[in-house]
Design a protein around this motif. Structure first.
Motif, mmCIF file in Angstrom:
data_model
loop_
_atom_site.group_PDB
_atom_site.id
_atom_site.type_symbol
_atom_site.label_atom_id
_atom_site.label_comp_id
_atom_site.label_asym_id
_atom_site.label_seq_id
_atom_site.Cartn_x
_atom_site.Cartn_y
_atom_site.Cartn_z
ATOM 1 N N LYS A 179 0.834 -1.200 0.000
ATOM 2 C CA LYS A 179 0.000 0.000 0.000
ATOM 3 C C LYS A 179 0.872 1.256 0.000
ATOM 4 O O LYS A 179 0.545 2.255 -0.635
ATOM 5 C CB LYS A 179 -0.935 -0.010 1.193
ATOM 6 N N ALA B 103 -6.168 9.865 -0.747
ATOM 7 C CA ALA B 103 -6.221 10.483 0.588
ATOM 8 C C ALA B 103 -4.817 10.880 1.050
ATOM 9 O O ALA B 103 -3.844 10.185 0.755
ATOM 10 C CB ALA B 103 -6.824 9.490 1.574
ATOM 11 N N VAL C 38 -7.611 6.347 9.195
ATOM 12 C CA VAL C 38 -7.472 5.009 8.617
ATOM 13 C C VAL C 38 -6.043 4.505 8.819
ATOM 14 O O VAL C 38 -5.081 5.217 8.508
ATOM 15 C CB VAL C 38 -7.843 5.026 7.119
ATOM 16 N N LYS D 120 -3.453 1.305 7.986
ATOM 17 C CA LYS D 120 -3.335 0.163 7.070
ATOM 18 C C LYS D 120 -1.982 -0.522 7.213
ATOM 19 O O LYS D 120 -0.954 0.144 7.224
ATOM 20 C CB LYS D 120 -3.450 0.624 5.608
ATOM 21 N N ILE E 27 -10.418 1.191 10.399
ATOM 22 C CA ILE E 27 -10.926 2.563 10.430
ATOM 23 C C ILE E 27 -11.178 2.892 11.898
ATOM 24 O O ILE E 27 -12.055 2.307 12.536
ATOM 25 C CB ILE E 27 -12.190 2.695 9.562
ATOM 26 N N GLU F 3 -5.871 9.788 5.821
ATOM 27 C CA GLU F 3 -7.091 10.551 6.024
ATOM 28 C C GLU F 3 -8.291 9.686 5.613
ATOM 29 O O GLU F 3 -8.225 8.939 4.643
ATOM 30 C CB GLU F 3 -6.933 11.778 5.123
ATOM 31 N N GLU G 241 -18.353 4.186 -2.716
ATOM 32 C CA GLU G 241 -17.233 3.452 -3.312
ATOM 33 C C GLU G 241 -17.633 2.786 -4.610
ATOM 34 O O GLU G 241 -18.789 2.415 -4.804
ATOM 35 C CB GLU G 241 -16.771 2.353 -2.345
ATOM 36 N N LYS H 105 -19.752 -4.734 0.867
ATOM 37 C CA LYS H 105 -18.787 -5.425 1.724
ATOM 38 C C LYS H 105 -19.380 -5.922 3.035
ATOM 39 O O LYS H 105 -18.980 -6.962 3.531
ATOM 40 C CB LYS H 105 -17.603 -4.502 2.028
ATOM 41 N N MET I 226 -13.100 6.061 -4.330
ATOM 42 C CA MET I 226 -14.092 6.721 -3.474
ATOM 43 C C MET I 226 -14.540 7.973 -4.224
ATOM 44 O O MET I 226 -13.702 8.784 -4.644
ATOM 45 C CB MET I 226 -13.453 7.108 -2.135
ATOM 46 N N VAL J 140 -8.702 4.501 -3.538
ATOM 47 C CA VAL J 140 -8.650 3.821 -2.242
ATOM 48 C C VAL J 140 -7.513 2.805 -2.268
ATOM 49 O O VAL J 140 -6.711 2.719 -1.355
ATOM 50 C CB VAL J 140 -9.985 3.111 -1.917
ATOM 51 N N GLU J 141 -7.468 2.024 -3.344
ATOM 52 C CA GLU J 141 -6.421 0.997 -3.452
ATOM 53 C C GLU J 141 -6.386 0.488 -4.876
ATOM 54 O O GLU J 141 -7.317 0.701 -5.655
ATOM 55 C CB GLU J 141 -6.727 -0.177 -2.524
HETATM 56 P P1 AMP Z 1 -8.554 -1.513 1.104
HETATM 57 O O1 AMP Z 1 -8.083 -2.863 1.552
HETATM 58 O O2 AMP Z 1 -7.495 -0.486 0.957
HETATM 59 O O3 AMP Z 1 -9.526 -1.596 -0.054
HETATM 60 O O4 AMP Z 1 -9.506 -1.016 2.245
HETATM 61 C C1 AMP Z 1 -10.637 -1.755 2.608
HETATM 62 C C2 AMP Z 1 -11.810 -0.834 2.765
HETATM 63 O O5 AMP Z 1 -11.533 0.146 3.776
HETATM 64 C C3 AMP Z 1 -12.117 -0.012 1.527
HETATM 65 O O6 AMP Z 1 -12.874 -0.713 0.600
HETATM 66 C C4 AMP Z 1 -12.856 1.151 2.124
HETATM 67 O O7 AMP Z 1 -14.180 0.799 2.397
HETATM 68 C C5 AMP Z 1 -12.138 1.363 3.430
HETATM 69 N N1 AMP Z 1 -11.104 2.386 3.303
HETATM 70 C C6 AMP Z 1 -9.794 2.202 3.021
HETATM 71 N N2 AMP Z 1 -9.147 3.382 2.999
HETATM 72 C C7 AMP Z 1 -10.056 4.336 3.275
HETATM 73 C C8 AMP Z 1 -10.010 5.753 3.425
HETATM 74 N N3 AMP Z 1 -8.880 6.438 3.291
HETATM 75 N N4 AMP Z 1 -11.158 6.389 3.711
HETATM 76 C C9 AMP Z 1 -12.310 5.714 3.875
HETATM 77 N N5 AMP Z 1 -12.432 4.394 3.766
HETATM 78 C C10 AMP Z 1 -11.312 3.702 3.463
#
Ligand code: AMP
Ligand code: GLY
Length: 423
Positions: free
Chosen positions: A103, A118, A141, A143, A155, A185, A191, A213, A272, A281-282
């Motif tokens: 990430k 973000a 957030v 990660k 979160i 952030e 999404e 999800k 997002m 987001v990813e």
């Molecule tokens: P990811 O594994 O990065 O997809 O994150 C899993 C889930 O977390 C995402 O699908 C979003 O619902 C939530 N998420 C991740 N990063 C953020 C962020 N910066 N702001 C809000 N929700 C997030």
């Protein structure tokens, strides 16, 4: 052509279903597959992470092309292993799989190349990570940097929760993947997912989808691998798709080339839609699950031809055709999922459900025992239907769900609600 598909879930069943319609196909194997895939492919009990076993099998059967569907083997270098053994395969290679595997790598790439995402920082120690989290406001957030099977995101709604999450990750709560931590952030909004194919040079847009999800209706309860999805996603209008290609997919592919790690594979962008526009987001480096179960029923082009072109650097010659219909899939799961659940319950009603108009049932976690199909996973079936719009696809999918039963089965009843609420 002899094809080996690697993987075992609903995504793989949808890919197997589409591959099996290809005029180029002579024989389809799937490792390890499931009871649904076994109806259209020869399943071989080799796990997706047994690289030596897969290569030995591919050599023995003179496989022409391997389609690697899941994230873990791609991140672990299965493409590199196949190709080193002289077997063509779908990528990305191990280096380019960092797009999903780290990430921090992706966030740094976004910062360097101006791709909207973000605000964030990447840390190797807890104290500065906490100090930075305190400056971001709540929620915040946290990660794990590395691949954590989709579970490495917390979160945090209070400062204490954020600090606890940071400690948890550095103490190895998500294993190796938490050796570095990204603090970012929180983005507010809806999404969506967007899929594109890249051969390292050319990028080809596929389509958008939205998944659900959380485990319960109204987007309540813990996160899961996905309880349902639909495509197209109304949020991804043609104008938005063009913007997503221009601001995310194309600059990312160019950046990867620039870094000497051209990405040849599926680019799965998690977005997002914030009030300031779409933000990343990813990235994932493969097809989505359950999004593939709604993309494949809409794809009119021959999937095998397209994947070969992706492998061979020929995407510039490919023009994808899509049905205008909506596809919607409902995950049927076993009671307890995403926690612990029973296995081995006999599933009834599959044949009757499969006969309904527009319905296609993809198996996610099933086995055949004594001639019967039994549940063997948390998410067991992806009951999918196409229709002229979300409402029709949804009605058809739930008509099929209502015919299927096993002890302890459940499904969300509101898949597609966001799309319907827009009308
Ligand atoms: P990811 O594994 O990065 O997809 O994150 C899993 C889930 O977390 C995402 O699908 C979003 O619902 C939530 N998420 C991740 N990063 C953020 C962020 N910066 N702001 C809000 N929700 C997030
Ligand atoms: N749809 C979530 C995933 O494939 O990771």
């Amino acid at each position: 052509m002899k094809i080996l598909l690697v993987g075992s879930g609903g995504r793989e069943h949808a890919l197997a279903w589409k591959l099996s319609a290809s005029p180029l196909l002579t024989k389809l194997y799937c490792a390890p597959g499931n009871a649904g895939i076994a109806d259209i492919a020869e399943c071989v009990p080799i796990p997706a992470m047994d690289f030596d076993g897969l290569i030995a099998f591919a050599r023995e059967k003179k496989i022409d092309f391997a389609v690697v569907a899941p994230d873990q083997p791609l991140i672990g270098g299965l493409w590199d292993a196949f190709e080193a053994a002289g077997i063509r395969a779908t990528g990305p290679n191990k280096a380019a799989a960092a797009l999903e595997g780290s990430k921090g790598f992706v966030k740094d790439l976004c910062a360097e190349y101006g791709i909207p995402t973000a605000a964030y920082r990447r840390f190797a120690q807890a104290a500065p990570a906490k100090a930075f989290a305190d400056t971001l406001g709540l929620p915040v957030v946290v990660k794990a940097d590395g691949w954590a099977a989709g579970k490495g995101v917390i979160i945090a709604h209070t400062t204490a929760e954020a600090h606890k999450a940071i400690d948890f990750m550095f103490e190895g709560g998500f294993g190796e993947s938490g050796h570095a931590v990204v603090v970012e952030e929180f983005m507010e909004g809806e999404e969506g997912s967007f899929f594109a194919l890249s051969d390292g040079t050319t990028v080809l847009p596929m389509a958008g989808a939205q998944d659900h999800k959380q485990v319960f209706d109204g987007d309540k309860g813990p996160n899961t691998g996905g309880m349902g999805a639909y495509s197209p996603a109304p949020a991804l209008t043609p104008a938005m798709e063009a913007e997503v290609m221009r601001r995310f997919i194309e600059p990312t592919a160019a950046a990867m080339r620039d870094k000497g790690m051209p990405f040849a594979g599926v680019m799965y962008l998690g977005l997002m839609f914030t009030k300031d526009g779409p933000k990343l987001v990813e990235y994932n480096c493969r097809f989505g699950d359950p999004e593939t179960q709604v993309l494949m029923p809409r794809l009119k082009s021959d999937l095998l031809t397209v994947l070969l072109a992706m492998r061979d650097g020929m995407l510039k010659d490919v023009d994808l055709r899509w049905s205008d219909e909506t596809a919607l899939t409902v995950a049927m799961a076993s009671k307890g999922y995403p926690g612990s659940y029973d296995k081995g319950q006999v599933i009834t009603g599959l044949d009757a459900a499969a006969k309904l108009p527009g319905v296609q049932i993809f198996h996610a976690g099933t086995e055949r025992r004594d001639g019967k199909i039994v549940a063997s996973g948390g998410r067991v079936l992806n009951v999918t239907a196409t229709g002229k719009d979300v409402a029709e696809a949804q009605a058809r999918a739930y008509a099929a769900v209502d015919l299927i039963h096993w002890d302890g089965c459940f499904a969300r009843r509101d898949i597609g609600w966001r799309a319907l609420a827009r009308k």
